[in-house]
Design an enzyme around this catalytic site. Structure first.
Site, short mmCIF file in Angstrom:
data_model
loop_
_atom_site.label_atom_id
_atom_site.label_comp_id
_atom_site.label_asym_id
_atom_site.label_seq_id
_atom_site.Cartn_x
_atom_site.Cartn_y
_atom_site.Cartn_z
N THR A 1 -2.11 5.86 16.67
CA THR A 1 -3.15 6.99 17.71
C THR A 1 -4.51 7.30 17.56
OG1 THR A 1 -1.81 8.88 16.48
CG2 THR A 1 -3.96 9.94 16.49
N THR B 1 -0.75 5.04 12.69
CA THR B 1 0.14 5.01 11.11
C THR B 1 1.32 5.57 10.61
OG1 THR B 1 -0.37 7.18 11.16
CG2 THR B 1 -2.71 6.30 10.24
#
Length: 322
Positions: free
Chosen positions: A12, A87
């Site tokens: 991300t 993540t």
């Protein structure tokens, strides 16, 4: 000024959101604009190693990443490393690097919960905090660290606890070992010990299963028909399982396939406390290997690494209590 490698793997932190709200990888890493502002902190070298979503990460890619980091440290006399990562699997990559990367230079893994063009994007700030930590003398020798939201965590203890909150990364029971402020990097704890194993590849197949009420032996027996080398069980509470799966676990252990036990609880460790059928004590007597606070996904990686060194159940138990 410290020489810091910033190696990108995607995630991300390297993505952008389009007009329809879809977040996708970007051809040009948006962190380059932040890299330019780091000149007052360190001399930064950039490596666009990968650009993949973190669910696409694999143990083989993690091992290759460890080899690349070690080669660059040795050939370029780097003072520290920052790895940017998605993540979802960040804690697994960080932990595997910690297990197999035998260097003392600071290695910091960071990421972001919001893509680069979302309001309140946390990627640039996390990158700056990570570079500050990698350039800190106090980070030397502490193993692989995870830095997000101005907190410094050990790779062994940190885990993602929320699907979207920027404060998602926490270390249950132990908390962060340091913080990053505008004034600098401050450590208030030091890891007591660190495991490190000299391996060059991961060839063993290890499966992770979570226990649930009414669980029977069907799933375990089906898995045992495949070519697995180990099994990790996320047990109830302090390390208890439904009695209906005990025969299947016994069959695996008798075949020389190690079974490792962790708790599915957010905090705590497994112990051989309960002596009823399926309780921790009966599992211990069966030959199940107990861990010392690892979560399921990290115990799986450690078993994969440990099986490259030994198949002996007693030796594996010793390694998991380290």
């Amino acid at each position: 000024m410290k020489k810091i490698l910033v190696l990108h793997t995607g995630g991300t932190i390297a993505m952008q959101e389009d007009e329809h709200g879809a977040v996708t990888p970007n051809l040009v890493n948006p962190l380059y604009s932040t890299i330019e502002s780091l000149s007052s902190i360190a001399s930064v070298v950039v490596d666009d190693y990968l650009n993949i979503p973190s669910p696409h990460m694999t143990p083989s890619l993690m091992v290759n990443l460890a080899h690349r980091l070690k080669e660059r440290v040795e050939s370029e006399q780097l003072d520290g490393i920052v790895v940017t990562h998605g993540t979802d699997t960040l804690e697994e990559t960080a932990y595997l690097l910690d297990l197999i990367l035998d260097i003392n230079n600071p290695v910091i893994v960071t990421g972001a919960m919001r893509s680069s063009n979302e309001l309140g994007s946390d990627g640039p700030h996390n990158l700056i905090s990570a570079v500050k930590t990698a350039a800190s003398e106090d980070a030397y020798g502490k193993g692989v660290l995870v830095v997000l939201n101005d907190e410094i965590h050990t790779a062994k203890n940190v885990t993602k606890t929320h699907s979207s909150n920027i404060a998602t990364f926490q270390s249950p029971q132990y908390g962060p070992i340091g913080i990053v402020t505008k004034r600098g990097v401050n450590f208030h704890h030091t890891p007591a010990k660190r495991d490190c194993y000299a391996i060059t590849s991961l060839e063993k197949r290890v499966v992770l299963l979570k226990t649930y009420t009414g669980m029977d032996a069907t799933t375990i027996d089906a898995i045992s028909e495949t070519s697995i080398h180990g099994l990790v069980i996320e047990a109830f509470g302090q390390g208890n399982v439904p009695p209906t799966i005990m025969p299947a676990l016994d069959r695996l252990i008798n075949r020389g396939i190690p079974v490792v036990l962790v708790s599915r609880c957010f905090s705590g460790i497994v112990q051989d406390t309960y002596a009823y059928d399926g309780g921790g004590r009966t599992l211990k007597e069966l030959g199940v290997i107990f861990t010392n606070g690892l979560n399921g996904q990290k115990a799986r990686l450690k078993l994969m690494v440990a099986l490259e060194k030994t198949n002996d159940n007693d030796q594996l138990q010793t390694l998991f209590l380290t």
